[in-house]
Design an enzyme around this catalytic site. Structure first.
Site, PDB file in Angstrom:
ATOM      1  N   GLY A   1       0.383  -1.113   0.001  1.00 63.17           N
ATOM      2  CA  GLY A   1       0.352   0.537   0.131  1.00 63.17           C
ATOM      3  C   GLY A   1       0.998   0.967   0.109  1.00 63.17           C
TER       4      GLY A   1
ATOM      5  N   GLY B   1       0.972   5.203   0.707  1.00 61.62           N
ATOM      6  CA  GLY B   1      -0.119   6.120   1.656  1.00 61.62           C
ATOM      7  C   GLY B   1       0.674   7.885   1.138  1.00 61.62           C
TER       8      GLY B   1
ATOM      9  N   GLY C   1       4.526   7.541   2.357  1.00 61.76           N
ATOM     10  CA  GLY C   1       5.387   6.903   1.770  1.00 61.76           C
ATOM     11  C   GLY C   1       5.054   5.768   1.819  1.00 61.76           C
ATOM     12  CE  LYS C   2       8.773   1.813  -1.127  1.00 56.95           C
ATOM     13  NZ  LYS C   2       9.226   2.107  -2.343  1.00 56.95           N
ATOM     14  CB  VAL C   3       3.003  -0.256   4.090  1.00 52.02           C
ATOM     15  CG1 VAL C   3       2.840  -1.946   4.954  1.00 52.02           C
ATOM     16  CG2 VAL C   3       2.809   0.429   4.502  1.00 52.02           C
TER      17      VAL C   3
ATOM     18  CE  LYS D   1       2.552   4.475   8.152  1.00 54.51           C
ATOM     19  NZ  LYS D   1       1.263   4.218   8.547  1.00 54.51           N
TER      20      LYS D   1
ATOM     21  CG  ASP E   1      -8.451   7.305   9.733  1.00 55.52           C
ATOM     22  OD1 ASP E   1      -9.263   7.663   8.797  1.00 55.52           O
ATOM     23  OD2 ASP E   1      -7.132   7.257   8.661  1.00 55.52           O
TER      24      ASP E   1
ATOM     25  CE  LYS F   1      -8.730   5.847   6.028  1.00 52.33           C
ATOM     26  NZ  LYS F   1      -8.966   6.593   4.782  1.00 52.33           N
TER      27      LYS F   1
ATOM     28  CG  ASN G   1      -7.072   2.697   8.353  1.00 51.94           C
ATOM     29  OD1 ASN G   1      -6.172   2.660   7.390  1.00 51.94           O
ATOM     30  ND2 ASN G   1      -7.367   4.040   8.779  1.00 51.94           N
TER      31      ASN G   1
ATOM     32  CG  ASP H   1      -3.051   4.206   9.012  1.00 49.00           C
ATOM     33  OD1 ASP H   1      -1.987   5.384   9.352  1.00 49.00           O
ATOM     34  OD2 ASP H   1      -2.717   5.067   7.604  1.00 49.00           O
TER      35      ASP H   1
ATOM     36  CB  THR I   1     -12.010   9.133   6.404  1.00 53.10           C
ATOM     37  OG1 THR I   1     -10.122   8.369   6.117  1.00 53.10           O
ATOM     38  CG2 THR I   1     -12.262   9.114   4.824  1.00 53.10           C
TER      39      THR I   1
END
Length: 362
Positions: free
Chosen positions: A44, A46, A49-51, A66, A160, A162, A165, A178, A198
């Protein structure tokens, strides 16, 4: 279903020296660096950065790494927030929360070596299946609310919640991930005012820019539960301004297939008065556990994962990423190295002691 959010941008590569684990402690130093890992797939991306799926060469174990750019954290004034996220991941051990086993830094980036949860995001399951049967959603809801209750007991507000996550482990149980928007040091009666989250899941008091407490997590939980049962949040609109107006004013329209107990439970969670919302008192999650929707539930069995989930992901191997979005997993990348030249000394000082090994948890 709504589109994904979050992008990242390319950075300039630089050479970095390996830091050590357990900075500023009397414990033995353990070297750890980016080249201590094998890199498989991107899981993923964001804003910062990224995972990635990685294997730690020293023990052969599989993790999710991460990585976040210090430059981007600095630009978005998220340095302090990233340190809060790190503390939660390292210190908190709970069946339904993702944990970090190692954290380390380079001059340009921070890296968190976390549990790899191979079942993918709840978001992907909803996208593919449309909605869940009530019995299936009920177990997910029970595990999610225990995780939120645990965070609240440690004086955190998640902010957050959702489907993106929430991850599903290899046995079909959930893990929340997250913690980038978590607010710390929030006792039961404490309030804060930061607008974040969100849009689909934001509580009315936040939209109205009023001080809010941990009860905003229970509003988001109610939205999420409705979405699991129907496929969409109750006030969803592609126009965010219209959606906010619906959150503030519209009645909830419950489909006929939803039981009276679940409708009542969601209605009490989506109480626009944060003072009377279910879970708003100091008893927090205990109020939710006592609702008739969960009549007869064995909460010890839930916590110990003795209740069998209705859906269990198919996992082909330790590095199977088939339950994650192919938009990411088809990408093959190595360690992320960026330009550290623009990072202030103050920011670098903030990350002093960032490197750590897993501790005993809370």
């Amino acid at each position: 279903q709504k589109a994904r959010h979050g992008t990242t941008r390319a950075q300039t590569m630089v050479n970095t020296a390996p830091p050590t684990l357990n900075e500023n402690s009397n414990q033995p130093k353990i070297q750890i660096a980016l080249d201590d890992f094998d890199y498989f797939s991107v899981l993923g991306r964001g804003t910062y950065g990224k995972v990635q799926l990685v294997r730690y060469k020293k023990d052969g174990k599989i993790y999710a790494m991460k990585s976040m750019s210090k430059q981007l954290l600095q630009e978005h004034e998220q340095v302090e927030q990233s340190l809060i996220e790190k503390d939660i991941l390292v210190k908190t051990r709970y069946p339904f929360l993702v944990s970090a086993h190692y954290t380390f830094q380079t001059p340009d980036s921070i890296h968190l070596i976390m549990d790899y949860v191979p079942g993918g995001e709840l978001f992907k399951r909803l996208k593919e299946e449309g909605r869940f049967q009530e019995s299936r959603a009920k177990l997910y809801a029970a595990e999610i609310m225990l995780a939120l209750g645990h965070l609240h007991s440690l004086n955190f507000i998640f902010r957050d919640l959702k489907p993106e996550n929430i991850l599903i482990d290899d046995n079909g149980h959930i893990k929340i991930t997250d913690f980038g928007l978590v607010k710390s040091l929030m006792k039961s009666s404490d309030s804060t005012t930061t607008f974040c989250g969100t849009p689909e899941y934001i509580a009315p008091e936040m939209i109205q820019q009023q001080p809010y407490t941990k009860s905003i997590d229970w509003w988001s939980f109610g939205i999420l539960l409705f979405e699991m049962l129907t496929g969409l949040p109750p006030f969803y609109d592609s126009n965010v301004s219209k959606m906010y107006r619906k959150i503030l004013n519209d009645d909830i329209e419950f489909p006929s297939f939803m039981s009276p107990e679940i409708c009542d439970f969601i209605s009490k969670l989506l109480d626009r008065d944060p003072q009377t919302r279910l879970g708003a008192s100091e008893r927090d999650v205990e109020e939710l556990k006592e609702h008739p929707f969960f009549y007869g539930y064995d909460w010890d069995a839930i916590l110990e994962k003795r209740v069998q989930p209705e859906w269990v992901p198919q996992i082909g191997s330790a590095t199977d990423v088939s339950n994650f979005d192919e938009d990411f997993t088809l990408q093959r990348e190595g360690p992320s190295l960026h330009n550290a030249a623009g990072i202030s000394n103050q920011v670098q000082t903030s990350f002093a002691g960032f490197t750590s090994a897993q501790d005993n948890g809370l």
